[in-house]
Enzyme design. Structure first.
Site, PDB file in Angstrom:
ATOM      1  N   LYS A 235      -9.387   9.619   3.680  1.00 52.62           N
ATOM      2  CA  LYS A 235      -9.309   8.356   4.425  1.00 52.62           C
ATOM      3  C   LYS A 235      -9.396   8.624   5.933  1.00 52.62           C
ATOM      4  O   LYS A 235     -10.198   8.022   6.641  1.00 52.62           O
ATOM      5  CB  LYS A 235      -7.995   7.612   4.093  1.00 52.62           C
TER       6      LYS A 235
ATOM      7  N   ARG B 154      -0.850  -0.361  -0.102  1.00 54.80           N
ATOM      8  CA  ARG B 154      -0.526   0.636  -1.122  1.00 54.80           C
ATOM      9  C   ARG B 154       0.088  -0.004  -2.343  1.00 54.80           C
ATOM     10  O   ARG B 154       0.370   0.672  -3.325  1.00 54.80           O
ATOM     11  CB  ARG B 154       0.454   1.645  -0.552  1.00 54.80           C
TER      12      ARG B 154
ATOM     13  N   ARG C 232       2.717  18.933   8.026  1.00 51.18           N
ATOM     14  CA  ARG C 232       3.258  17.692   7.466  1.00 51.18           C
ATOM     15  C   ARG C 232       4.317  18.000   6.421  1.00 51.18           C
ATOM     16  O   ARG C 232       4.089  18.806   5.515  1.00 51.18           O
ATOM     17  CB  ARG C 232       2.122  16.843   6.860  1.00 51.18           C
TER      18      ARG C 232
END
Ligand code: AP5
Ligand code: MG
Length: 210
Positions: free
Chosen positions: A33, A110, A151
């Site tokens: 994305k 989502r 992350r």
């Protein structure tokens, strides 16, 4: 019980008045994305807002709202709808002030209710781009990215939970927009440039007026 979430009173009038095109970008964790949005921005000049990036910025800011988010994101679950929607609205308003001519809303919706609430409070999405990638490819990409991303959710345990959340909550979003005739399903297993070629072919059909 879900924690109480701090809400703000957000004046959406400038955003509604601008009436610029909005594209939702959905796909599993690691489906590309962000990668594809960077390329879309370079070609079409739209504003890219990643709900995950907005949430990570909020965590970094040290705000009370941010403090509630870390544990949820590290568990691979979804943060409360109101938190994400408020962050997205605030970022859209800032971009409109600067003259944005349209938005890529990456990682949102989502769950079906997120899409319904966004569209009833703000505006309908023009199209929903869905990057379709097999689970084993997603895992490979994310484990590779984990070597450098920093992350907190790029580890195998959280990746599995993110995949589970995608299948249970976000797959229905794909079905919902497919039924509405707004979904563009893109096989996103190939090279970044090949996938972008398909993205461009689809966006060119609807962005001639941007
Ligand atoms: P978010 O930040 O959105 O994470 P995600 O959906 O898990 O997706 P990623 O950002 O990890 O991947 P991507 O699809 O952007 O792929 P990328 O281009 O980076 O969300 C994180 C968390 O925030 C959620 O788990 C949730 O807790 C919370 N959250 C976010 N939005 C929410 C919402 N709306 N509601 C509630 N909670 C929310 O690519 C991945 C890797 O693959 C990169 O290394 C890239 O270089 C590589 N790559 C990309 N394309 C290709 C290709 N074609 N071939 C080979 N490698 C490729
Ligand atoms: Mg991303």
């Amino acid at each position: 019980m879900a924690p109480t979430v701090e809400r703000k009173n957000i004046n959406l009038a400038p955003l509604k008045a601008a009436n610029v095109p909005i594209f939702f970008i959905v796909g599993g964790p690691g489906s590309g994305k962000g990668t594809q949005c960077d390329k879309i921005v370079a070609k079409y000049g739209l504003t890219h807002l990643s709900s995950g990036d907005l949430l990570r910025d909020e965590v970094k800011s040290g705000s009370p709202r941010g403090a509630q988010l870390t544990a949820i994101m590290e568990s691979g679950a979804l943060v409360p709808l109101e938190v994400v929607l408020d962050l997205v609205k605030e970022a859209m308003l800032k971009a409109i002030e600067k003259g944005s001519k349209g938005f890529l809303i990456d990682g949102y919706p989502r769950e079906v209710v997120q899409g319904q609430q966004f569209e009833s409070e703000i505006q309908e999405a023009k199209l929903v781009l869905f990057f379709d990638v097999a689970e084993d490819t997603l895992v490979k990409r994310l484990l590779h990215r984990a070597q450098t991303s920093g992350r907190a959710d790029d580890n195998i345990d959280t990746i599995k939970k993110r995949l589970h959340t995608f299948v249970t909550s976000t797959q229905p979003v794909v079905d919902y927009y497919e039924k509405k005739g707004k979904l563009v399903r893109i096989n996103a297993e190939g090279s970044v440039d090949d996938i972008f070629g398909v993205v461009v072919a689809n966006l060119d059909k609807v962005t001639s007026k941007i």
